[in-house]
Write an enzyme that holds these catalytic residues in place. Structure first.
Site, PDB file in Angstrom:
ATOM      1  N   LYS A  82      37.580  34.266  32.856  1.00  0.00           N
ATOM      2  CA  LYS A  82      36.435  33.128  32.526  1.00  0.00           C
ATOM      3  C   LYS A  82      37.033  31.962  32.399  1.00  0.00           C
ATOM      4  O   LYS A  82      37.757  31.727  31.842  1.00  0.00           O
ATOM      5  CB  LYS A  82      35.681  33.687  31.104  1.00  0.00           C
ATOM      6  CG  LYS A  82      34.935  34.465  31.061  1.00  0.00           C
ATOM      7  CD  LYS A  82      34.435  34.661  30.029  1.00  0.00           C
ATOM      8  CE  LYS A  82      33.328  37.037  30.515  1.00  0.00           C
ATOM      9  NZ  LYS A  82      33.325  36.795  29.065  1.00  0.00           N
ATOM     10  N   VAL A  83      35.348  31.288  32.746  1.00  0.00           N
ATOM     11  CA  VAL A  83      34.891  29.681  33.658  1.00  0.00           C
ATOM     12  C   VAL A  83      34.356  29.003  31.777  1.00  0.00           C
ATOM     13  O   VAL A  83      33.158  29.280  32.272  1.00  0.00           O
ATOM     14  CB  VAL A  83      35.086  28.828  33.920  1.00  0.00           C
ATOM     15  CG1 VAL A  83      35.273  27.299  33.907  1.00  0.00           C
ATOM     16  CG2 VAL A  83      36.668  29.958  35.176  1.00  0.00           C
ATOM     17  N   ASP A 135      44.061  32.298  47.486  1.00  0.00           N
ATOM     18  CA  ASP A 135      42.907  32.893  47.298  1.00  0.00           C
ATOM     19  C   ASP A 135      41.794  31.898  47.685  1.00  0.00           C
ATOM     20  O   ASP A 135      41.186  31.410  46.715  1.00  0.00           O
ATOM     21  CB  ASP A 135      42.159  32.724  45.286  1.00  0.00           C
ATOM     22  CG  ASP A 135      41.245  34.472  45.683  1.00  0.00           C
ATOM     23  OD1 ASP A 135      40.709  34.382  46.572  1.00  0.00           O
ATOM     24  OD2 ASP A 135      40.902  34.228  44.382  1.00  0.00           O
ATOM     25  N   GLY A 159      35.750  35.231  36.924  1.00  0.00           N
ATOM     26  CA  GLY A 159      36.595  34.841  38.458  1.00  0.00           C
ATOM     27  C   GLY A 159      37.487  36.701  38.328  1.00  0.00           C
ATOM     28  O   GLY A 159      37.427  36.986  37.397  1.00  0.00           O
ATOM     29  N   ALA A 160      38.410  36.504  38.936  1.00  0.00           N
ATOM     30  CA  ALA A 160      39.582  37.822  38.815  1.00  0.00           C
ATOM     31  C   ALA A 160      40.487  37.346  37.958  1.00  0.00           C
ATOM     32  O   ALA A 160      41.354  38.152  37.933  1.00  0.00           O
ATOM     33  CB  ALA A 160      40.279  37.805  40.349  1.00  0.00           C
ATOM     34  N   SER A 161      40.644  36.176  37.482  1.00  0.00           N
ATOM     35  CA  SER A 161      42.072  35.344  36.748  1.00  0.00           C
ATOM     36  C   SER A 161      41.974  34.933  35.349  1.00  0.00           C
ATOM     37  O   SER A 161      41.766  35.291  34.812  1.00  0.00           O
ATOM     38  CB  SER A 161      42.943  34.573  37.316  1.00  0.00           C
ATOM     39  OG  SER A 161      41.377  34.027  38.223  1.00  0.00           O
ATOM     40  N   GLY A 214      31.518  30.361  34.572  1.00  0.00           N
ATOM     41  CA  GLY A 214      31.941  30.976  35.781  1.00  0.00           C
ATOM     42  C   GLY A 214      32.930  31.910  35.504  1.00  0.00           C
ATOM     43  O   GLY A 214      33.248  32.213  34.389  1.00  0.00           O
TER      44      GLY A 214
END
Ligand SMILES: *[C@@H]1O[C@H](CO)[C@@H](O)[C@H](O)[C@H]1NC(C)=O
Ligand SMILES: *[C@@H]1O[C@H](CO)[C@@H](O)[C@H](O)[C@H]1NC(C)=O
Length: 993
Positions: free
Chosen positions: A693-694, A816, A689-691, A687
């Site tokens: 990578k996962v 969020d 996201g805004a903050s 994944g």
């Protein structure tokens, strides 16, 4: 004197010009200060001289207003203090309206007030300490408002107060000892407040007039004080749903007037107190869901008990036989203990037994024949024991029964014919026993039967044609028996049918005509029978069919083309005699397993049959070739893998050498940070996201973790590595992360640790196998989430958020909230993820530019953000409301289909214009509509445009729980399938709470 006065009044009142008296004028001003949408006060007009004839006003003999009762009138506005100008006013009730803002201090001008009922309104703020200055006050009910803060100290000084009810507010102090000074109190009810954790003040034992003490769900800890035994007048004691520890004090056996004791859902341990036989007035005793142990004392049986609930404890031994002598007992719930031995032979003979639940124990012996002797038995729940013998014939005549669950025992013999046809039973579960014989024709009389579960027995013979009369049947599960004959034609009359599971039987004949009438059928499993004939075309019209298994039969002919219309999660036609062309959609590799073992289908798909058929013709040669190829490829892959690993390892080594890593861990770790670093490559990204990578990282110990790599943008300003420490502290990152790491809650994703270096920060979380709610709900697998699962997800995540808002110091605003930040574990339990990370990113000092990061995600942003540019708890609640809307509607928060609107606006307009049926996700079963609507209402409250109107997260949890009291939660069973009947206890909690 009075006569004179009356004559005088009459004389004076003859000329109508005199006008309204002063009290009337005050009340007129009250009327004007309130919003009165239903015109409840329309006859408060100035043509009268006194207000005494007005509705909801009562005057005393001197013509002075004595009581104002505006309950249930739908009025709104601030509390009308002007009422206190009425000198003789003793009674005010504004129950169940929309009185808002705070309760003013000048309420104490109501000097003659006896009775003040402001329950079920919208009052906020602190309680006015001046309330205690009203000398005559006897009754104060402020239940169901939003009062907050502490209970004022002055409340220890009430002179005559008899009733104090502050239920369901937002008081967050502790329960104050000084309430023990109000010796006139007869009823004290502080239940359902978010008090901070505290003890029951022993001083409450001084309230010797007290008749009712309710402290349900007040966050109480510690032990129950001995002093409560001094409450000699107490009739009703409710300390349920707290964290009370220790033993139940022996002193409670001195409560000689007590009728009802509720202690369920605490952590009480030890044995039940000795001397309970003194409680001669006791009728209801509930100490379920604790850790009580020992035996169930015979003493209890000498009482006049009507209801005894001791489920989910650790009681052992057998049930005292004398329990059968309790003359009034109608409710006995003992499930989830370790009770052994037999049930008393004559249980139910002497008492009007209505609910019996002894499930999940170690009971053995036969089912007593007397259970329904009084003809009142409604629920007979005995699953997961070792009961043996036959079902007593007497139960077949027990027409009051509604719920019969005898599954998972050792019962045998034929089921009495009467049982099949009991008129009110809606659940008949006989699963996993040794029953034999046929399903009797008497089943035609089971007009209410909705769930018939008889799998894993030795039932034989044909399913009777009469089954088609059971119009309310939703589930018929009879797998793993020896049922034979054809599926009766009449089954197509079962229009409510959701599940038809008869796999592993000996059914033969053809499938009935007209299966398309199974409009609600979701699961059809007839695998491993001897069914022949064609697959009916109508099967393609079962629009909600999700699971279709007809494998292992003798079906012939073509695969119906219409099957392509279905959205199936499982399709299995393997091992039949099907032939012809496969419908194009199925002629693909991914459907191969669905059609294997059908000789006649080989032509239609390249690789469908070669494995099996060629193997037959070419025999071992082919097999050997296969093995060789396999071995070769394994070897090659191994070599490549080793090379890549080695390269990565070297690379990581180099990286590690270059910069020092600091590790902050918050849990005992079973891995090292290097292990994680090794695996951070693009293949493992799950994944982004805004903050950051996962990545999913599988550790050498086999466990998986999720690693979030924050974008490089947050690195500190420091240049050289040697001042790294101080620098990191400056940016506040570590302090924030440490707060996050300390959080422990079942509905919050665990942060295992955090590794930082000069230019990279990693957050290591527990890995959640079912991914995010957003991904699941909005993918083709959305249909997997049935309503009970969705409901539970909503409740779980609400609890997680509520914990962040209310139980963390300082409170944590998520910032969020969205469906992709709600992760699902293996059992679809929901956990809130990624909270506060946005703030961490922000705290790193990027300034206003990072505002876009913290504002949340499109479609979830509360409207006030546009002008405040601030996020707080209320904006989280708005975003959470959007998540619930997603669960209810199955739609995305923003969708081109909505045009300009977002989901919230779309729902509001669609509700207005088309009605609720157009809002609810069509994949959800209509039987849940009522509950869905209730949850939808919660969502609408949360997404209210004005922040002040949004309920707190704590209240959201409450509201959702209230919906749940009617729902039967589905609990995942051993095989991972969701089943509503796995554990009876859980589904019965609602009626207890
Ligand atoms: C209280 O209710 C009145 C009448 O509905 C409304 O006009 C006012 O805005 C409300 N005040 C607050 C603080 O909600
Ligand atoms: C009502 O109030 C008036 C003025 O305070 C007082 O004189 C009168 O006695 C009161 N009546 C009663 C019934 O209390």
């Amino acid at each position: 004197m009075l006569l004179f006065l009356t004559i005088f009044l009459i004389l004076c009142s003859t000329p109508p010009i005199l006008g309204l008296n002063q009290e009337g004028l005050y009340l007129q001003s009250v009327k004007h200060s309130l919003d009165d949408p239903d015109s409840a006060l329309s006859n408060w007009n100035d043509r009268d001289e006194t207000p005494c004839s007005w509705s909801r006003i009562t005057c005393d003999s001197s013509g002075s207003v004595y009581s104002v009762d505006l309950s249930n009138t739908n009025i709104a506005g601030a509390f009308p203090s002007l009422l206190c100008r009425l000198p003789n006013l003793t009674f005010i009730s504004l129950y169940n309206n929309s009185i808002n803002s705070t309760l003013p201090l000048d309420i104490s001008f109501c000097q003659n007030l006896h009775h003040l009922d402001l329950s079920q309104n919208l009052l906020t703020g602190a309680l006015p300490h001046t309330l205690a200055d009203i000398p005559e006050l006897r009754y104060v009910d402020l239940t169901g408002n939003n009062f907050s803060g502490d209970i004022p100290e002055s409340f220890g000084r009430f002179q005559k107060l008899e009733v104090l009810a502050l239920v369901s507010n937002l008081f967050d102090g502790t329960i104050p000892p000084f309430l023990g000074n109000v010796s006139t109190l007869k009823m004290l009810n502080l239940s359902y407040n978010p008090f901070s954790s505290g003890r029951i003040p022993p001083e409450l034992g001084n309230l010797t007039s007290l008749e009712v003490l309710w402290l349900t769900d007040c966050n109480l800890a510690g032990e129950i004080p001995d002093s409560l035994g001094r409450l000699k007048s107490l009739k009703d004691l409710d300390l349920a749903i707290n964290n009370l520890h220790g033993r139940i004090p022996t002193s409670l056996s001195e409560l000689t007037s007590v009728v009802q004791i509720e202690l369920y859902n605490n952590s009480l341990s030890g044995e039940l107190p000795a001397g309970m036989s003194n409680l001669t007035a006791l009728r209801l005793f509930d100490a379920s869901m604790n850790q009580l142990s020992g035996t169930i004392p015979g003493e209890l049986c000498t009482l006049q008990l009507e209801s005894l609930n001791l489920y989910e404890n650790r009681f052992e031994g057998s049930l005292p036989p004398s329990i059968a002598n309790s003359l009034n007992l109608y409710e006995l719930r003992l499930f989830g203990n370790r009770l052994t031995g037999e049930l008393p032979k004559n249980l139910g003979k002497n008492s009007p037994l209505r609910w019996l639940d002894v499930s999940n124990n170690l009971f053995s012996g036969e089912i007593p024949a007397t259970l329904c002797e009084r003809g009142e038995l409604e629920e007979l729940l005995m699953i997961y024991n070792s009961f043996s013998g036959e079902i007593p014939a007497s139960l077949g005549e027990c027409n009051s029964l509604t719920r019969v669950r005898l599954g998972h025992n050792r019962l045998s013999g034929e089921v009495p014919a009467g049982i099949w046809g009991l008129p009110l039973v809606y659940l008949l579960e006989l699963e996993e026993n040794y029953f034999s014989g046929k399903i009797a024709k008497t089943i035609a009389g089971a007009g209410n039967l909705s769930l018939l579960i008889i799998s894993k027995n030795n039932f034989t013979g044909a399913i009777p044609e009469e089954i088609g009369w059971v119009e309310n049947l939703v589930e018929l599960s009879g797998s793993n028996n020896r049922l034979s004959g054809a599926l009766p034609e009449s089954t197509v009359n079962l229009r409510q049918l959701d599940t038809l599971d008869l796999h592993n039987n000996e059914l033969s004949g053809e499938l009935p005509n007209g299966v398309e009438s199974w409009k609600k059928l979701n699961e059809l499993n007839l695998a491993n029978n001897y069914i022949s004939g064609k697959i009916p075309e109508g099967i393609g019209k079962l629009s909600v069919l999700n699971y279709l298994d007809l494998s292992g039969n003798r079906l012939s002919g073509k695969v119906p083309l219409g099957l392509q219309n279905l959205k199936l999660n499982l399709l299995n036609f393997s091992d039949n005699h099907l032939s012809g062309d496969l419908p194009p959609q199925f002629a693909k590799e991914m459907y191969r397993n669905s059609f294997l073992g059908n000789r006649g289908l080989c032509g239609s798909s390249e690789d469908l049959c070669d494995s099996r058929n060629e193997a037959k013709s070419q025999g071992y040669v082919w097999l050997l070739r296969c093995i060789f190829i396999l071995a070769a490829s394994v070897f090659t892959i191994g070599v490549v893998w080793f090379y890549l690993k080695y390269r990565n390892f070297k690379k990581a080594k180099r990286a590690i050498d270059k910069s020092k890593w600091t590790l902050m861990s918050f849990h005992k770790l079973g891995f090292s940070e290097y292990e994680i670093l090794d695996c951070l490559d693009e293949d493992n990204v799950i994944g982004s996201g805004a903050s950051g990578k996962v990545y999913k990282v599988v550790l050498t110990n086999g466990e998986a973790v999720a690693v979030k790599k924050l974008w490089g943008g947050i690195k500190t300003e420091c240049e050289s590595g040697d001042v790294e420490k101080g620098c990191v502290q400056d940016d506040g990152f570590e302090a924030e992360v440490e707060t996050l790491g300390k959080i422990r809650h079942k509905n919050i994703v665990k942060l295992w640790c955090c590794c930082t270096t000069r230019d990279c920060k990693l957050l290591v979380y527990e890995y959640m196998p079912n991914g995010s709610l957003g991904n699941l709900l909005h993918s083709s697998k959305g249909g997997l989430l049935d309503w009970p699962t969705r409901y539970k997800i909503a409740l779980d995540s609400a609890e997680g958020l509520s914990y962040l808002h209310h139980d963390c110091v300082p409170p944590i605003v998520h910032r969020d909230v969205k469906s992709s930040n709600i992760l699902l574990d293996g059992d679809f339990g929901a956990r809130v993820a990624d909270f506060g990370v946005a703030k961490v990113v922000d705290a790193s000092g990027k300034g206003p530019k990072s505002m876009s990061v913290i504002a949340g995600s499109c479609g979830y942003i509360a409207p006030e953000y546009a002008y405040t540019l601030r996020v707080n708890e209320k904006s989280d609640i708005y975003s959470f409301g959007v998540v619930i809307l997603e669960l209810v509607t199955g739609r995305l928060p923003i969708d081109p289909e909505f045009g300009e609107k977002d989901l919230v606006k779309w729902v509001c307009t669609t509700l207005d214009q088309k009605g609720v049926d157009h809002v609810i996700d069509s994949k959800l079963h209509s039987c849940y509509k009522e509950d869905i609507c209730k949850v939808l209402n919660v969502a609408l409250l949360c997404t209210s445009p004005l922040p002040i109107n949004r309920p707190s997260m704590r209240r959201v949890v409450k509201l959702l729980q209230e919906v749940g009291t009617e729902i039967h939660p589905k609990i995942a069973s051993k095989d991972g399938k969701l089943s509503p009947y796995y554990y009876d206890g859980a589904s019965d909690l609602g009626s207890v709470a």
